[in-house]
Motif scaffolding. Structure first.
Motif, PDB file in Angstrom:
ATOM      1  N   VAL A  14      25.860 -32.449  40.612  1.00 55.23           N
ATOM      2  CA  VAL A  14      25.741 -33.049  39.285  1.00 55.23           C
ATOM      3  C   VAL A  14      27.090 -33.101  38.596  1.00 55.23           C
ATOM      4  O   VAL A  14      27.476 -34.117  38.024  1.00 55.23           O
ATOM      5  CB  VAL A  14      24.713 -32.277  38.426  1.00 55.23           C
ATOM      6  N   LEU A  15      27.840 -32.019  38.653  1.00 58.55           N
ATOM      7  CA  LEU A  15      29.131 -31.970  37.983  1.00 58.55           C
ATOM      8  C   LEU A  15      30.145 -32.920  38.596  1.00 58.55           C
ATOM      9  O   LEU A  15      30.943 -33.524  37.892  1.00 58.55           O
ATOM     10  CB  LEU A  15      29.678 -30.542  37.979  1.00 58.55           C
ATOM     11  N   THR A  16      30.128 -33.073  39.894  1.00 59.16           N
ATOM     12  CA  THR A  16      31.083 -33.971  40.525  1.00 59.16           C
ATOM     13  C   THR A  16      30.700 -35.423  40.341  1.00 59.16           C
ATOM     14  O   THR A  16      31.527 -36.312  40.464  1.00 59.16           O
ATOM     15  CB  THR A  16      31.255 -33.666  42.026  1.00 59.16           C
ATOM     16  N   ALA A  17      29.466 -35.699  39.995  1.00 68.89           N
ATOM     17  CA  ALA A  17      29.030 -37.074  39.773  1.00 68.89           C
ATOM     18  C   ALA A  17      29.400 -37.558  38.386  1.00 68.89           C
ATOM     19  O   ALA A  17      29.342 -38.741  38.105  1.00 68.89           O
ATOM     20  CB  ALA A  17      27.523 -37.185  39.980  1.00 68.89           C
ATOM     21  N   CYS A  18      29.746 -36.660  37.475  1.00 72.97           N
ATOM     22  CA  CYS A  18      30.092 -37.036  36.112  1.00 72.97           C
ATOM     23  C   CYS A  18      31.477 -37.656  36.079  1.00 72.97           C
ATOM     24  O   CYS A  18      32.308 -37.411  36.925  1.00 72.97           O
ATOM     25  CB  CYS A  18      30.077 -35.800  35.216  1.00 72.97           C
ATOM     26  N   GLY A  19      31.710 -38.450  35.069  1.00 78.43           N
ATOM     27  CA  GLY A  19      33.025 -39.027  34.868  1.00 78.43           C
ATOM     28  C   GLY A  19      33.127 -40.423  35.425  1.00 78.43           C
ATOM     29  O   GLY A  19      32.161 -41.016  35.889  1.00 78.43           O
ATOM     30  N   GLY A  20      34.334 -40.958  35.318  1.00 71.76           N
ATOM     31  CA  GLY A  20      34.594 -42.318  35.750  1.00 71.76           C
ATOM     32  C   GLY A  20      35.015 -42.399  37.200  1.00 71.76           C
ATOM     33  O   GLY A  20      35.506 -41.441  37.791  1.00 71.76           O
ATOM     34  N   ASN A  21      34.843 -43.586  37.748  1.00 74.29           N
ATOM     35  CA  ASN A  21      35.211 -43.859  39.135  1.00 74.29           C
ATOM     36  C   ASN A  21      36.632 -44.427  39.163  1.00 74.29           C
ATOM     37  O   ASN A  21      36.900 -45.468  38.561  1.00 74.29           O
ATOM     38  CB  ASN A  21      34.222 -44.856  39.735  1.00 74.29           C
ATOM     39  N   ILE A  22      37.519 -43.754  39.866  1.00 77.46           N
ATOM     40  CA  ILE A  22      38.914 -44.216  39.989  1.00 77.46           C
ATOM     41  C   ILE A  22      39.283 -44.481  41.451  1.00 77.46           C
ATOM     42  O   ILE A  22      40.446 -44.731  41.757  1.00 77.46           O
ATOM     43  CB  ILE A  22      39.898 -43.206  39.372  1.00 77.46           C
ATOM     44  N   SER A  23      38.297 -44.466  42.328  1.00 76.56           N
ATOM     45  CA  SER A  23      38.568 -44.499  43.767  1.00 76.56           C
ATOM     46  C   SER A  23      39.250 -45.779  44.246  1.00 76.56           C
ATOM     47  O   SER A  23      39.995 -45.738  45.220  1.00 76.56           O
ATOM     48  CB  SER A  23      37.285 -44.258  44.561  1.00 76.56           C
ATOM     49  N   ASN A  24      39.021 -46.899  43.588  1.00 80.68           N
ATOM     50  CA  ASN A  24      39.635 -48.158  44.030  1.00 80.68           C
ATOM     51  C   ASN A  24      40.558 -48.757  42.979  1.00 80.68           C
ATOM     52  O   ASN A  24      40.730 -49.976  42.920  1.00 80.68           O
ATOM     53  CB  ASN A  24      38.542 -49.171  44.400  1.00 80.68           C
ATOM     54  N   THR A  25      41.143 -47.922  42.151  1.00 81.96           N
ATOM     55  CA  THR A  25      42.024 -48.405  41.092  1.00 81.96           C
ATOM     56  C   THR A  25      43.306 -48.981  41.684  1.00 81.96           C
ATOM     57  O   THR A  25      43.985 -48.329  42.477  1.00 81.96           O
ATOM     58  CB  THR A  25      42.384 -47.269  40.123  1.00 81.96           C
ATOM     59  N   GLN A  26      43.624 -50.191  41.270  1.00 82.29           N
ATOM     60  CA  GLN A  26      44.870 -50.828  41.687  1.00 82.29           C
ATOM     61  C   GLN A  26      45.979 -50.385  40.730  1.00 82.29           C
ATOM     62  O   GLN A  26      45.845 -50.513  39.515  1.00 82.29           O
ATOM     63  CB  GLN A  26      44.721 -52.345  41.650  1.00 82.29           C
ATOM     64  N   ARG A  27      47.067 -49.868  41.279  1.00 78.18           N
ATOM     65  CA  ARG A  27      48.228 -49.452  40.494  1.00 78.18           C
ATOM     66  C   ARG A  27      49.276 -50.559  40.581  1.00 78.18           C
ATOM     67  O   ARG A  27      49.666 -50.958  41.670  1.00 78.18           O
ATOM     68  CB  ARG A  27      48.808 -48.152  41.025  1.00 78.18           C
ATOM     69  N   ILE A  28      49.723 -51.013  39.407  1.00 78.92           N
ATOM     70  CA  ILE A  28      50.651 -52.142  39.354  1.00 78.92           C
ATOM     71  C   ILE A  28      51.871 -51.744  38.518  1.00 78.92           C
ATOM     72  O   ILE A  28      51.727 -51.302  37.377  1.00 78.92           O
ATOM     73  CB  ILE A  28      49.975 -53.371  38.708  1.00 78.92           C
ATOM     74  N   THR A  61      39.491 -50.446  37.215  1.00 81.09           N
ATOM     75  CA  THR A  61      39.854 -51.462  38.198  1.00 81.09           C
ATOM     76  C   THR A  61      41.364 -51.563  38.391  1.00 81.09           C
ATOM     77  O   THR A  61      41.818 -51.787  39.511  1.00 81.09           O
ATOM     78  CB  THR A  61      39.289 -52.841  37.798  1.00 81.09           C
ATOM     79  N   SER A  62      42.138 -51.390  37.308  1.00 82.74           N
ATOM     80  CA  SER A  62      43.598 -51.431  37.463  1.00 82.74           C
ATOM     81  C   SER A  62      44.267 -50.661  36.337  1.00 82.74           C
ATOM     82  O   SER A  62      43.722 -50.506  35.247  1.00 82.74           O
ATOM     83  CB  SER A  62      44.102 -52.876  37.462  1.00 82.74           C
ATOM     84  N   ILE A  63      45.446 -50.176  36.660  1.00 84.17           N
ATOM     85  CA  ILE A  63      46.322 -49.552  35.667  1.00 84.17           C
ATOM     86  C   ILE A  63      47.723 -50.038  35.980  1.00 84.17           C
ATOM     87  O   ILE A  63      48.117 -50.118  37.145  1.00 84.17           O
ATOM     88  CB  ILE A  63      46.198 -48.014  35.671  1.00 84.17           C
ATOM     89  N   ARG A  64      48.462 -50.391  34.934  1.00 86.72           N
ATOM     90  CA  ARG A  64      49.775 -50.976  35.188  1.00 86.72           C
ATOM     91  C   ARG A  64      50.815 -50.504  34.180  1.00 86.72           C
ATOM     92  O   ARG A  64      50.495 -50.136  33.062  1.00 86.72           O
ATOM     93  CB  ARG A  64      49.690 -52.489  35.196  1.00 86.72           C
ATOM     94  N   TYR A  65      52.039 -50.528  34.655  1.00 87.07           N
ATOM     95  CA  TYR A  65      53.193 -50.277  33.808  1.00 87.07           C
ATOM     96  C   TYR A  65      53.905 -51.599  33.646  1.00 87.07           C
ATOM     97  O   TYR A  65      54.236 -52.269  34.634  1.00 87.07           O
ATOM     98  CB  TYR A  65      54.137 -49.256  34.454  1.00 87.07           C
ATOM     99  N   GLU A  66      54.117 -52.005  32.412  1.00 85.22           N
ATOM    100  CA  GLU A  66      54.860 -53.220  32.111  1.00 85.22           C
ATOM    101  C   GLU A  66      56.072 -52.834  31.284  1.00 85.22           C
ATOM    102  O   GLU A  66      55.923 -52.246  30.215  1.00 85.22           O
ATOM    103  CB  GLU A  66      54.009 -54.209  31.309  1.00 85.22           C
TER     104      GLU A  66
END
Length: 133
Positions: A14-28, A61-66
């Motif tokens: 239960v505890l590990t299922a909480c929170g957001g999914n970041i497994s396929n986040t694209q880093r830009i 889905t994505s996180i980026r530095y501009e």
């Protein structure tokens, strides 16, 4: 004893299922005048760890530095917190049917969501604030 072990196992699930999914986040990100690649990666890690803990039912889905979103505004953030460096990251994420913590719109996508982090000299990034604005 078996019941206790089963209950602890169920609690862990239960505890590990909480929170957001970041497994396929694209880093830009592109090259920066202000930060090394390692610094940018480290700041992204801090923002993503927070998202994974606090954004239940959401998928990054994505996180980026501009570079254009940094510079003066990032240094102003750093000064506000008494630090020497600041960084602004921009992300996109989807909110599932549960609506996250209730403050987000269910079944929607948030774009241009900012993550503001600061640090002093060679210290660790500290997530200061996040959201639109």
């Amino acid at each position: 004893m078996k019941r206790l072990i089963f209950m602890l196992f169920a609690l862990c699930l239960v505890l590990t299922a909480c929170g957001g999914n970041i497994s396929n986040t694209q880093r830009i990100y592109a090259a920066s005048m202000y930060h090394t690649e390692a610094e940018i990666e480290s700041a992204m890690d801090v923002a993503l760890e927070h998202f994974a803990r606090e954004f239940e039912g959401c998928t990054m889905t994505s996180i980026r530095y501009e570079e254009s979103r940094n510079g003066l505004s990032a240094s102003e953030w750093a000064q506000q917190y008494g630090d020497t460096q600041g960084i602004v990251l921009i992300s996109s994420f989807h909110v599932g049917p549960s609506g996250g913590d209730g403050s987000l719109n269910p079944n929607s996508t948030y774009n241009n969501w900012k993550w503001i982090l600061t640090k002093s000299n060679d210290g660790e990034w500290i997530l200061r604030t996040w959201g639109y604005g």
